[in-house]
Design a protein around this motif. Structure first.
Motif, PDB file in Angstrom:
ATOM      1  N   HIS A  35      -7.586  49.218 -30.796  1.00  0.00           N
ATOM      2  CA  HIS A  35      -7.026  50.489 -30.763  1.00  0.00           C
ATOM      3  C   HIS A  35      -5.766  50.400 -30.712  1.00  0.00           C
ATOM      4  N   ARG A  36      -5.083  51.106 -31.507  1.00  0.00           N
ATOM      5  CA  ARG A  36      -3.602  51.034 -31.620  1.00  0.00           C
ATOM      6  C   ARG A  36      -2.920  52.276 -31.230  1.00  0.00           C
ATOM      7  N   PHE A  37      -1.932  52.089 -30.201  1.00  0.00           N
ATOM      8  CA  PHE A  37      -1.150  53.292 -29.576  1.00  0.00           C
ATOM      9  C   PHE A  37       0.296  53.215 -29.993  1.00  0.00           C
ATOM     10  N   GLU A  38       0.487  54.084 -31.352  1.00  0.00           N
ATOM     11  CA  GLU A  38       1.782  54.109 -31.491  1.00  0.00           C
ATOM     12  C   GLU A  38       2.503  55.163 -30.815  1.00  0.00           C
ATOM     13  N   THR A  39       2.845  55.603 -29.617  1.00  0.00           N
ATOM     14  CA  THR A  39       2.948  56.603 -28.872  1.00  0.00           C
ATOM     15  C   THR A  39       4.604  56.922 -28.775  1.00  0.00           C
ATOM     16  N   SER A  40       5.276  56.012 -29.047  1.00  0.00           N
ATOM     17  CA  SER A  40       6.800  56.007 -28.997  1.00  0.00           C
ATOM     18  C   SER A  40       7.387  55.076 -29.676  1.00  0.00           C
ATOM     19  N   PRO A  41       8.569  55.402 -30.160  1.00  0.00           N
ATOM     20  CA  PRO A  41       9.443  54.479 -31.328  1.00  0.00           C
ATOM     21  C   PRO A  41       9.682  53.266 -30.668  1.00  0.00           C
ATOM     22  N   ASP A  42       9.745  53.091 -29.222  1.00  0.00           N
ATOM     23  CA  ASP A  42      10.244  52.062 -28.525  1.00  0.00           C
ATOM     24  C   ASP A  42       9.203  50.859 -28.444  1.00  0.00           C
ATOM     25  N   ARG A  43       8.040  51.258 -28.626  1.00  0.00           N
ATOM     26  CA  ARG A  43       6.838  50.296 -28.355  1.00  0.00           C
ATOM     27  C   ARG A  43       5.700  50.391 -29.346  1.00  0.00           C
ATOM     28  N   LEU A  44       4.966  49.327 -29.455  1.00  0.00           N
ATOM     29  CA  LEU A  44       3.695  48.969 -30.105  1.00  0.00           C
ATOM     30  C   LEU A  44       2.731  48.565 -29.042  1.00  0.00           C
ATOM     31  N   LEU A  45       1.727  49.083 -28.968  1.00  0.00           N
ATOM     32  CA  LEU A  45       0.611  48.747 -28.134  1.00  0.00           C
ATOM     33  C   LEU A  45      -0.844  48.521 -28.732  1.00  0.00           C
ATOM     34  N   VAL A  46      -1.477  47.425 -28.726  1.00  0.00           N
ATOM     35  CA  VAL A  46      -2.560  47.266 -29.220  1.00  0.00           C
ATOM     36  C   VAL A  46      -3.531  46.761 -27.950  1.00  0.00           C
ATOM     37  N   LEU A  47      -4.869  47.455 -27.972  1.00  0.00           N
ATOM     38  CA  LEU A  47      -5.886  47.183 -26.887  1.00  0.00           C
ATOM     39  C   LEU A  47      -6.931  46.860 -27.823  1.00  0.00           C
ATOM     40  N   LEU A  48      -7.674  45.676 -27.680  1.00  0.00           N
ATOM     41  CA  LEU A  48      -8.850  45.126 -28.078  1.00  0.00           C
ATOM     42  C   LEU A  48      -9.719  45.094 -27.028  1.00  0.00           C
ATOM     43  N   SER A  49     -11.342  45.312 -27.445  1.00  0.00           N
ATOM     44  CA  SER A  49     -12.086  45.501 -25.916  1.00  0.00           C
ATOM     45  C   SER A  49     -13.481  44.984 -26.486  1.00  0.00           C
ATOM     46  N   ALA A  50     -14.105  44.381 -25.321  1.00  0.00           N
ATOM     47  CA  ALA A  50     -15.290  43.869 -25.510  1.00  0.00           C
ATOM     48  C   ALA A  50     -16.269  44.250 -24.198  1.00  0.00           C
ATOM     49  N   GLY A  51     -17.360  44.168 -24.359  1.00  0.00           N
ATOM     50  CA  GLY A  51     -18.309  44.722 -23.155  1.00  0.00           C
ATOM     51  C   GLY A  51     -18.879  46.002 -23.380  1.00  0.00           C
ATOM     52  N   ASN A  52     -19.085  46.584 -22.118  1.00  0.00           N
ATOM     53  CA  ASN A  52     -20.036  47.814 -22.197  1.00  0.00           C
ATOM     54  C   ASN A  52     -19.171  48.961 -22.776  1.00  0.00           C
ATOM     55  N   LEU A  53     -19.770  49.345 -23.907  1.00  0.00           N
ATOM     56  CA  LEU A  53     -19.201  50.402 -24.760  1.00  0.00           C
ATOM     57  C   LEU A  53     -18.895  51.557 -23.899  1.00  0.00           C
ATOM     58  N   ALA A  54     -19.574  52.172 -23.035  1.00  0.00           N
ATOM     59  CA  ALA A  54     -19.365  53.458 -22.462  1.00  0.00           C
ATOM     60  C   ALA A  54     -17.877  53.028 -21.721  1.00  0.00           C
ATOM     61  N   THR A  55     -18.023  51.933 -21.137  1.00  0.00           N
ATOM     62  CA  THR A  55     -16.669  51.472 -20.387  1.00  0.00           C
ATOM     63  C   THR A  55     -15.267  51.354 -21.101  1.00  0.00           C
TER      64      THR A  55
END
Lengths: 243, 243
Positions: A35-55
């Motif tokens: 999941h890539r969050f490019e929400t503001s020009p001063d930051r790049l944030l990436v979230l990888l996830s594992a485990g329970n899909l609902a969570t």
């Protein structure tokens, strides 16, 4: 299960994730775990996830909802340090899990995350967020983090990844590590997502999604497999063997 | 933890085991996990063990005691099929674990075994005996079995080991698989024991014990490590990369 890996190199960050989810062998689906969050020009944030899909889905939606809510200042754009973001992700994750654990007394709602990115002038970095919500940074000497089905793909990372490894080489290593995991464990499967982020650029990096039949992925996998077999044939013989 | 692997090839059998046991990081010892029983000229039996050391030692001693007891006919020399021996090992293991589980209500007495060998004219074979005492044979296409810390060393076995692989090549593959496990997991350690048994020979095979500083083991490990790095450098580049 799932397999995700992230690396923190001098040149920047590398992220890779598979896309298979399974709630039993007769309920196998394809979901992105990057999941890539490019929400503001001063930051790049990436979230990888594992485990329970609902969570993991609930965590990602809560992060998005917080961003769109003008009454909340504690959102992805409000933090000035990456480890605050890691704490925030851990907090949401623990809260989401708590709701269902209380209701059902069952378990199995656990989820792990790798958060990586860069905020302003601060160094690019990666963090592993545990199911309990606490988190760690990558070590200096082995600058990678893994979540999910991690063991099959670890030996090649142990051998190749160093802080000086180039982004492209590290990206190939992530794909080879993914290949080993897919061969040895059915719960890890394509498409594979790969993201190479150059430190300091604050752009969206080089992103590629490799389908099962992707030409490059097949060439890479074949070259690695053939090369291993060839290398294996050339290993030193036992003293008692003839030539 | 521990790592043991056995293979059933057309040419014969290969066994490899590490020697590290740990009851916590401050209680690390060296114990052989490969037990060879050459009790009768018509059979060779090898037992690899992983899990609770008290359990595996008790199982090995019980087998030895049964052999020396003239009132017992149900011993290693009394069985005419290898799978009866596997059932016998499983029975002793489950009984030993049962004693302590009842007394302490704790768990952690579990042990797994790989039994391999040959009896008379019957084919050489290998079996994995689970902690519960039940057991399985190796599959036809992937003719190897592993116990203990199995994941790190599995990808190379998946790639190399086939029924036609020669004994020596399979032996080298076992050592490379062991090398990967030792690098990625502290609970697997030298000396490494390796046994190559030629099918039909009913002799004691070629046995070697590799210490940490063994010259061959170091050359093998170095050649593999250098070769992997070299191979890695030659992998196909991404489309967007220059030469």
């Amino acid at each position: 299960m799932t397999y995700c890996v992230a690396m923190r190199l001098k040149q920047g960050l590398v992220f890779a994730s598979d896309s298979r989810t399974s709630a039993g062998v007769d309920d196998v689906s394809v979901y992105s775990k990057m999941h890539r969050f490019e929400t503001s020009p001063d930051r790049l944030l990436v979230l990888l996830s594992a485990g329970n899909l609902a969570t993991t889905q609930a965590v990602n939606s809560q992060i998005e909802r917080d961003l769109g809510n003008p009454e909340i200042t504690r959102d992805l754009n409000g933090f000035s340090h990456l480890d605050e973001v890691a704490a925030y992700v851990g907090e949401i994750s623990a809260r989401v899990q708590g709701i269902y654990t209380e209701q059902s007394e069952q378990n199995g709602f656990g989820a792990s995350f790798i958060l990586g990115g860069q905020i302003g002038d601060l160094p690019a970095d990666i963090f592993l967020v545990y199911p309990a919500g606490n988190y760690i940074a990558a070590s200096r000497d082995k600058p990678f983090l893994q979540i999910g089905e991690t063991k099959y793909g670890k030996p090649i990372l142990d051998r190749i990844i160093e802080p000086d490894t180039s982004l492209e080489r590290a990206g190939r290593c992530a794909l080879v590590s993914m290949d080993a995991s897919m061969r040895s464990n059915l719960s890890v499967g394509p498409p594979i997502e790969l993201l190479l982020y150059k430190a300091g650029s604050l752009d969206h990096g080089i992103y590629h999604r490799f389908d099962e039949n992707d030409d490059y992925l097949q060439r890479l996998s074949q070259a690695w497999s053939d090369g291993l077999k060839e290398l294996f044939m050339k290993l030193p013989r036992f003293d008692w063997e003839g030539d």
